[in-house]
Design an enzyme around this catalytic site. Structure first.
Site, PDB file in Angstrom:
ATOM      1  N   GLU A  91      36.642  45.827  39.851  1.00 26.34           N
ATOM      2  CA  GLU A  91      36.314  44.451  39.488  1.00 26.34           C
ATOM      3  C   GLU A  91      36.490  43.514  40.671  1.00 26.34           C
ATOM      4  O   GLU A  91      37.301  43.763  41.558  1.00 26.34           O
ATOM      5  CB  GLU A  91      37.235  43.986  38.351  1.00 26.34           C
ATOM      6  CG  GLU A  91      37.011  44.801  37.094  1.00 26.34           C
ATOM      7  CD  GLU A  91      38.006  44.503  35.994  1.00 26.34           C
ATOM      8  OE1 GLU A  91      37.757  44.941  34.868  1.00 26.34           O
ATOM      9  OE2 GLU A  91      39.027  43.860  36.265  1.00 26.34           O
ATOM     10  N   CYS A 104      38.162  37.192  44.842  1.00 28.03           N
ATOM     11  CA  CYS A 104      39.265  38.159  44.817  1.00 28.03           C
ATOM     12  C   CYS A 104      38.642  39.554  44.739  1.00 28.03           C
ATOM     13  O   CYS A 104      37.941  39.865  43.781  1.00 28.03           O
ATOM     14  CB  CYS A 104      40.153  37.882  43.607  1.00 28.03           C
ATOM     15  SG  CYS A 104      41.484  39.072  43.397  1.00 28.03           S
ATOM     16  N   CYS A 111      45.426  52.231  41.331  1.00 26.25           N
ATOM     17  CA  CYS A 111      46.420  52.014  42.396  1.00 26.25           C
ATOM     18  C   CYS A 111      47.542  53.017  42.216  1.00 26.25           C
ATOM     19  O   CYS A 111      47.944  53.324  41.096  1.00 26.25           O
ATOM     20  CB  CYS A 111      46.978  50.593  42.332  1.00 26.25           C
ATOM     21  SG  CYS A 111      48.152  50.239  43.670  1.00 26.25           S
ATOM     22  N   CYS A 115      53.393  49.533  40.047  1.00 29.72           N
ATOM     23  CA  CYS A 115      54.203  48.361  39.690  1.00 29.72           C
ATOM     24  C   CYS A 115      54.126  48.181  38.170  1.00 29.72           C
ATOM     25  O   CYS A 115      53.032  48.225  37.593  1.00 29.72           O
ATOM     26  CB  CYS A 115      53.703  47.121  40.419  1.00 29.72           C
ATOM     27  SG  CYS A 115      53.645  47.395  42.212  1.00 29.72           S
ATOM     28  N   CYS A 118      51.809  45.542  36.334  1.00 30.31           N
ATOM     29  CA  CYS A 118      50.437  45.393  36.804  1.00 30.31           C
ATOM     30  C   CYS A 118      49.477  46.312  36.049  1.00 30.31           C
ATOM     31  O   CYS A 118      49.703  47.522  35.962  1.00 30.31           O
ATOM     32  CB  CYS A 118      50.387  45.695  38.301  1.00 30.31           C
ATOM     33  SG  CYS A 118      48.712  45.773  38.963  1.00 30.31           S
ATOM     34  N   CYS A 335      44.437  37.799  39.886  1.00 32.68           N
ATOM     35  CA  CYS A 335      44.378  38.863  40.872  1.00 32.68           C
ATOM     36  C   CYS A 335      45.441  39.908  40.565  1.00 32.68           C
ATOM     37  O   CYS A 335      46.528  39.592  40.144  1.00 32.68           O
ATOM     38  CB  CYS A 335      44.601  38.284  42.249  1.00 32.68           C
ATOM     39  SG  CYS A 335      43.281  37.181  42.688  1.00 32.68           S
TER      40      CYS A 335
END
Ligand code: SAH
Ligand code: SF4
Length: 342
Positions: A91, A104, A111, A115, A118, A335
């Site tokens: 995205e 952004c 990822c 985290c 997130c 973001c």
């Protein structure tokens, strides 16, 4: 198949020389890509037909297919979900505010950093994006804005993924966007955000790009930080902050520390004061944003009052702090909060 955005101008020039084309063709193609925002071989009408056909056979002109688009109620924030050639999704978000058009962009599908708060981290890692796929996100919006007589004014590398985990491709993309012969986008208007991979921060410092650096800090002590950002176990705060201090000293540039305010977790005046004591004298600034709640994490967003108290404690100790608005929150467009739904 790769995209033309993956090639630097010298690489494209060398390829065209191999094809027996005159040297000026590479610049013509760049002109089409980065000034006219052409997105198919057919649009390059200044080129001979045979060359257009060869380009179409060799390169993928649709590396990103828009699969869905969501706009906030006020229409100022637009998120596009793109399908990659291998079927994965990423995205990119356009945020229009006053006279700024901030983009952004993503550097990875998923990822690996995990985290806890997130949405991208909760997905896990899928793959690195190529430099061309990173550039293509910008050119997609650049073309749209161009049609409205506008342009991208700022780029934040804060979408899906950890840019310093995909360092080479991210920097190749930044350099491509920055190239005066191409899109010529000012490095000072680009900000890269990292979760804090210390060796990459040190390398970035040495390479001396004019790009801004943001660090996802979120906590002022190692135990709390590691409970939110698993990678913090590998890079203790002392090492991370030493690298930031060296960056600020070497470049004269201000470091931005990002802080997702989570009620009762990291929004206390004690955390603010501890942070201030650790960054004392450093050229820096704290960007605090109330947490955007995600499905996989139970934490709550800090209230306005608690956020103001956090800011006051920091500023009282000499560290400038901005509380950012949660713009585009209803479309999950903050973001780093980007995740593919459904
Ligand atoms: N991987 C990089 C850049 C992408 S994340 C990094 O972590 O810095 C961009 C920012 O959004 C980071 O500061 C990240 O910590 C923050 N973020 C992620 N999820 C969030 C959430 N649910 N609410 C608020 N901020 C979040
Ligand atoms: Fe990755 Fe950044 Fe999300 Fe952490 S906050 S999981 S590093 S995208």
């Amino acid at each position: 198949m790769t995209t033309l955005y993956t090639l630097s101008l010298p690489e494209l020039t060398a390829l065209l020389a191999d094809w027996g084309e005159p040297a000026y063709r590479a610049r013509q193609i760049w002109e089409g890509l980065y000034h006219h925002f052409y997105a198919s071989a057919d649009e390059f009408t200044a080129l001979p037909k045979a060359l257009r056909a060869r380009l179409a056979e060799t390169f993928d002109f649709a590396p990103l297919v828009p699969a869905a688009q969501l706009a906030s109620k006020d229409g100022q924030t637009v998120k596009t979900l793109f399908r990659l050639p291998d079927g994965l999704h990423i995205e990119a978000v356009l945020m229009r505010y006053e006279r700024r058009n901030t983009l952004c962009i993503s550097t990875q599908a998923g990822c690996a950093m995990g985290c806890v708060f997130c949405a991208t981290g909760q997905m896990g890692f899928q793959r690195h994006l190529t430099s061309g796929e990173i550039v293509a996100q910008v050119m997609y919006y650049a073309r749209q804005l161009h049609e409205q007589g506008e342009r991208v004014t700022n780029i934040v590398v804060m979408g899906m993924g950890e840019p310093f985990h995909n360092y080479d491709n991210t920097m190749a993309a930044v350099d491509r966007l920055n190239d005066p012969a191409g899109y010529n986008f000012g490095a000072r208007r680009i900000t890269i955000s990292t979760v804090g991979l210390v060796p990459a921060i040190r390398r970035f410092t040495q390479e001396r790009r004019q790009v801004n650096l943001a660090i996802s800090l979120h906590a002022a002590d190692d135990a709390l930080r590691a409970s939110m950002l698993p990678v913090a176990k590998a890079y203790p705060l002392d090492e991370l902050l030493a690298a930031c201090r060296d960056y600020a000293a070497a470049t004269g540039r201000r470091v931005t520390f990002e802080w997702a305010l989570i009620e009762g977790v990291n929004d206390t005046p004690e955390q603010a004061r501890l942070l201030a004591s650790k960054v004392k004298g450093m050229l820096c600034h704290v960007n605090a944003i109330p947490l955007n709640p995600t499905a996989g994490y139970g934490g709550k967003a800090t209230s306005r009052e608690r956020a103001e108290r956090f800011k006051a404690a920091l500023e009282g100790a000499g560290v400038p702090c901005t509380i950012r608005l949660r713009r585009g929150i209803e479309i999950q467009a903050g973001c780093g909060q980007l995740a593919v739904r459904g």
